[in-house]
Design a protein around this motif. Structure first.
Motif, short mmCIF file in Angstrom:
data_model
loop_
_atom_site.label_atom_id
_atom_site.label_comp_id
_atom_site.label_asym_id
_atom_site.label_seq_id
_atom_site.Cartn_x
_atom_site.Cartn_y
_atom_site.Cartn_z
N GLY A 228 0.83 -1.20 0.00
CA GLY A 228 0.00 0.00 0.00
C GLY A 228 0.87 1.25 0.00
N ARG A 229 0.33 2.31 -0.60
CA ARG A 229 1.10 3.55 -0.74
C ARG A 229 1.25 4.30 0.58
NH1 ARG A 229 3.61 3.76 -5.76
NH2 ARG A 229 2.32 2.51 -7.13
N ASP A 230 0.42 3.94 1.57
CA ASP A 230 0.49 4.66 2.84
C ASP A 230 1.20 3.82 3.91
OD1 ASP A 230 -1.46 2.72 2.99
OD2 ASP A 230 -2.81 3.92 4.23
N TYR A 231 2.06 2.91 3.43
CA TYR A 231 2.75 2.01 4.37
C TYR A 231 3.50 2.79 5.45
CZ TYR A 231 5.85 -1.60 6.18
OH TYR A 231 6.53 -2.45 7.02
N SER A 232 4.28 3.80 5.01
CA SER A 232 5.12 4.51 5.98
C SER A 232 4.27 5.26 7.01
CB SER A 232 6.08 5.47 5.28
OG SER A 232 5.35 6.41 4.54
N ALA A 233 3.12 5.79 6.58
CA ALA A 233 2.25 6.51 7.52
C ALA A 233 1.74 5.56 8.59
CB ALA A 233 1.09 7.15 6.77
N ARG A 234 1.32 4.34 8.15
CA ARG A 234 0.81 3.37 9.12
C ARG A 234 1.93 2.86 10.01
NH1 ARG A 234 -1.26 -1.09 6.16
NH2 ARG A 234 -0.41 -0.22 4.25
N PHE A 235 3.12 2.71 9.43
CA PHE A 235 4.31 2.29 10.19
C PHE A 235 4.63 3.31 11.27
CE2 PHE A 235 8.84 2.39 11.02
CZ PHE A 235 9.28 1.08 10.97
N MET A 236 4.66 4.60 10.87
CA MET A 236 5.04 5.66 11.81
C MET A 236 4.03 5.80 12.95
SD MET A 236 7.99 6.72 10.92
CE MET A 236 8.28 8.22 11.85
N LYS A 237 2.77 5.40 12.69
CA LYS A 237 1.76 5.45 13.76
C LYS A 237 2.12 4.51 14.90
CE LYS A 237 -2.70 6.96 12.05
NZ LYS A 237 -3.02 6.52 10.69
N ASN A 238 2.88 3.46 14.59
CA ASN A 238 3.27 2.48 15.61
C ASN A 238 4.57 2.85 16.32
OD1 ASN A 238 1.09 0.83 15.32
ND2 ASN A 238 2.06 -0.53 13.83
N VAL A 239 5.23 3.91 15.84
CA VAL A 239 6.52 4.28 16.44
C VAL A 239 6.26 4.93 17.80
CG1 VAL A 239 8.50 5.81 16.24
CG2 VAL A 239 7.73 4.51 14.26
N VAL A 240 6.85 4.35 18.86
CA VAL A 240 6.63 4.88 20.20
C VAL A 240 7.81 5.70 20.71
CG1 VAL A 240 4.95 3.15 20.93
CG2 VAL A 240 7.41 2.70 21.22
N SER A 241 8.96 5.62 20.03
CA SER A 241 10.10 6.42 20.48
C SER A 241 11.09 6.61 19.34
CB SER A 241 10.79 5.74 21.67
OG SER A 241 11.87 6.54 22.09
N GLU A 242 11.68 7.83 19.29
CA GLU A 242 12.74 8.12 18.33
C GLU A 242 14.02 8.35 19.11
OE1 GLU A 242 9.93 10.05 14.86
OE2 GLU A 242 11.30 11.38 15.92
N GLU A 243 14.92 7.38 19.07
CA GLU A 243 16.09 7.35 19.97
C GLU A 243 17.29 8.10 19.38
OE1 GLU A 243 16.23 5.57 22.98
OE2 GLU A 243 14.08 5.22 22.83
N PRO A 244 18.23 8.49 20.27
CA PRO A 244 19.37 9.29 19.82
C PRO A 244 20.54 8.49 19.22
CG PRO A 244 19.36 9.14 22.20
CD PRO A 244 18.14 8.43 21.73
N SER A 245 20.53 7.16 19.32
CA SER A 245 21.59 6.40 18.67
C SER A 245 21.10 5.00 18.36
CB SER A 245 22.86 6.33 19.53
OG SER A 245 22.79 5.22 20.40
N VAL A 246 21.74 4.35 17.39
CA VAL A 246 21.27 3.04 16.94
C VAL A 246 21.36 2.00 18.06
CG1 VAL A 246 23.49 2.28 15.97
CG2 VAL A 246 21.36 1.37 15.05
N ARG A 247 22.37 2.14 18.92
CA ARG A 247 22.50 1.15 19.99
C ARG A 247 21.38 1.28 21.02
NH1 ARG A 247 27.25 -2.16 19.52
NH2 ARG A 247 27.40 -2.20 17.26
N GLN A 248 20.87 2.51 21.20
CA GLN A 248 19.71 2.71 22.08
C GLN A 248 18.47 2.07 21.46
OE1 GLN A 248 19.40 4.10 25.15
NE2 GLN A 248 21.62 4.25 25.20
N VAL A 249 18.37 2.14 20.14
CA VAL A 249 17.25 1.51 19.44
C VAL A 249 17.29 0.00 19.66
CG1 VAL A 249 16.21 1.08 17.18
CG2 VAL A 249 17.16 3.33 17.69
N ALA A 250 18.48 -0.59 19.43
CA ALA A 250 18.64 -2.04 19.57
C ALA A 250 18.33 -2.48 21.00
CB ALA A 250 20.05 -2.46 19.18
N LEU A 251 18.75 -1.65 21.97
CA LEU A 251 18.56 -1.99 23.39
C LEU A 251 17.10 -2.22 23.73
CD1 LEU A 251 19.82 -2.06 26.34
CD2 LEU A 251 19.16 0.34 26.46
#
Lengths: 244, 257
Positions: free
Chosen positions: B155-178
């Motif tokens: 679907g063309r709105d994949y990223s919009a639906r994906f971003m709705k599920n994002v609960v945090s935007e972290e400051p580094s990739v290792r924090q994301v993995a954690l």
């Protein structure tokens, strides 16, 4: 030394209070974080008063075995590094945490929600109120309470008419300090609540995030924080003076 | 007194020998947090051969860039994307050389039943953690979402639906993995190289079709104000050497694209 303590603050104000202060202050990125910070710290202040006041009263009035240890444990969040506090919250209330399974059953997902922001603030700031309130209740003249009781006042009336008003300046001072600590909370919040604009990104998290892209909001929010901190301390001083 | 003075001299001499006297240099390397494991190993090997003492500061590339612009001293800067590197070329770093590549991986907690394919990532109620847009992996993640949108497969709105599920935007990739490692997030987007042996025990990788995957490129450069210029250049050369490349490969990096 005086200059050392003053200059960074003045630098923040000088850079922050520039021509673009108002437009930046009114931009969604900044208003979103101010809104999140205001309502989460407001809620955590309310919860602090409601939940901590009885505990402070009991600790001030009753002695029991192990009281010193309990009081020390309750003071612990004051000296714990905030990021350690955040890890503790995650290991307790997170999905995989100590209480994770029962919370999940109850349909409660706390990590990464505004509730997690409030919990991080409550955990790191409530002890400031507890200390002040405990001191306040200890300082109330027991003879005045006794006299009211002789005059026929009930226990609740004694608390409402004598104890509470006399301890009030202490309570207020403790609450202001606790609120300021909650407003500045960073480490526990970013670990337990994450950082998402409009939802969990508080002023301090926004300053940190903005530093790495657009300096403007970071400077404006920093200047706002300096003003807020100054007002808070001034209020605490005047409260302490009135308390005498 | 005399004996004391003599033993003092001996201690001083010993200290000089230990630090290698004038020949050994201390080297400060600012590096993207995804390089943590690979660079720690490369640094140890570089020091063993050259007698230098290399210290690292690992953080999101955007943090390191902000620190360098703020006047932080470093000899080498290695970033995970060009956006956080190119603006510094000429002013803060002398030149740009690409020394490694990387790809993205979607990770979920081990044994997760909630996410099996990319399509599952848009299911309502899922908790996804990604990096902030200024963090290189956050930039690559958003580019990947754009590619999925354009393909239209989900679907063309994949990223919009994906971003709705994002609960945090972290400051580094290792924090994301954690956050996935701790089991607190249902899914996250990291680099393939972040799925280290230590992380592998806690997570599994969801297949990401290569046409959506964004190749990451890592530029490195010696800083303009490097105190240990020759040693810094030697470190960069070591990164590009067969030995340095082998270590990078072993930690999941790809050859420079």
């Amino acid at each position: 030394m005086t200059a050392f303590l003053l200059l960074p603050t003045l630098a923040l104000l000088a850079r922050g209070l520039n021509a673009s202060f108002l437009p930046t202050l009114l931009s969604p990125a900044v208003t979103d974080t101010l809104r999140v910070s205001l309502w989460t710290t407001g809620l955590s202040a309310l919860l602090t008063v409601g939940l901590v006041t009885p505990v402070a009263f009991l600790l001030a009035r009753f002695d029991f075995r192990g009281k010193a240890v309990l009081e020390t444990l309750l003071d612990l969040p004051v000296v714990l590094p905030p990021v350690v506090a955040g890890l503790g919250l995650l290991l307790t209330f997170g999905r995989q945490g100590l209480l994770g399974a029962p919370l999940e059953l109850a349909g409660l997902n706390l990590a990464f929600t505004p509730a997690a922001v409030v919990m991080a603030q409550l955990f790191t700031s409530a002890p400031f109120y507890l200390r002040a309130a405990r001191a306040g209740f200890s300082s109330v003249d027991r003879d005045a309470e006794q006299a009211a009781r002789v005059d026929g006042a009930s226990g609740a009336q004694v608390f409402r008419l004598i104890t509470w008003p006399l301890a009030f300046p202490f309570l207020l001072e403790g609450l202001v300090l606790a609120w300021a600590r909650a407003l500045g909370e960073f480490g526990a919040t970013i670990l337990f609540a994450g950082s998402l604009q409009g939802r969990t990104r508080t002023v301090t998290l926004a300053v940190y995030a903005a530093l790495e892209s657009d300096l403007g909001p970071a400077l404006v929010l920093s200047a706002v924080m300096v003003c807020v901190a100054f007002t808070v301390l001034l209020v605490v001083r005047s409260l302490a003076a009135r308390r005498g | 007194m005399k004996r004391l003075r003599r033993s003092c001299a001996r201690v001083l001499l010993g200290a000089l020998l230990l630090t290698g006297g004038a020949r050994a240099a201390t080297l400060t390397v600012f590096a993207a947090s995804s390089l943590t494991d690979a660079f720690t190993e490369i640094g140890r090997e570089f020091d063993r051969r050259s007698g230098n003492r290399t210290t690292f500061q690992f953080a999101g590339s955007q943090t390191l860039r902000a620190q360098l612009e703020g006047g932080a001293r470093a000899d080498v800067y290695a970033s995970a994307n060009d956006a956080q590197f190119t603006p510094l070329v000429g002013k803060i770093v002398t030149a740009r050389q690409v020394f490694a590549g990387n790809t993205l991986s979607v990770i979920v907690p081990r044994g997760s039943a909630r996410v099996k394919t990319l399509a599952d990532l848009t299911r309502p109620g899922l908790r996804i953690v990604i990096a902030a847009p200024t963090v290189p992996v956050g930039e690559y993640t958003r580019r990947m979402l754009g590619a999925v949108d354009r393909a239209g497969t989900y679907g063309r709105d994949y990223s919009a639906r994906f971003m709705k599920n994002v609960v945090s935007e972290e400051p580094s990739v290792r924090q994301v993995a954690l956050k996935v490692q701790l089991g607190e997030a249902d899914a996250a987007v990291v680099y393939s190289s972040d799925v280290t042996p230590a992380l592998k025990r806690a997570v599994q990788v969801v297949a990401l079709p290569s046409r959506f995957n964004m190749p990451a490129a890592y530029p490195v450069g010696v800083t303009v104000g490097a105190r240990s210029g020759p040693e810094a250049r030697a470190f960069v050369a070591f990164l590009l050497s067969a030995d340095g490349q082998r270590t990078l490969r072993r930690w999941g990096f790809r050859p420079a694209p």
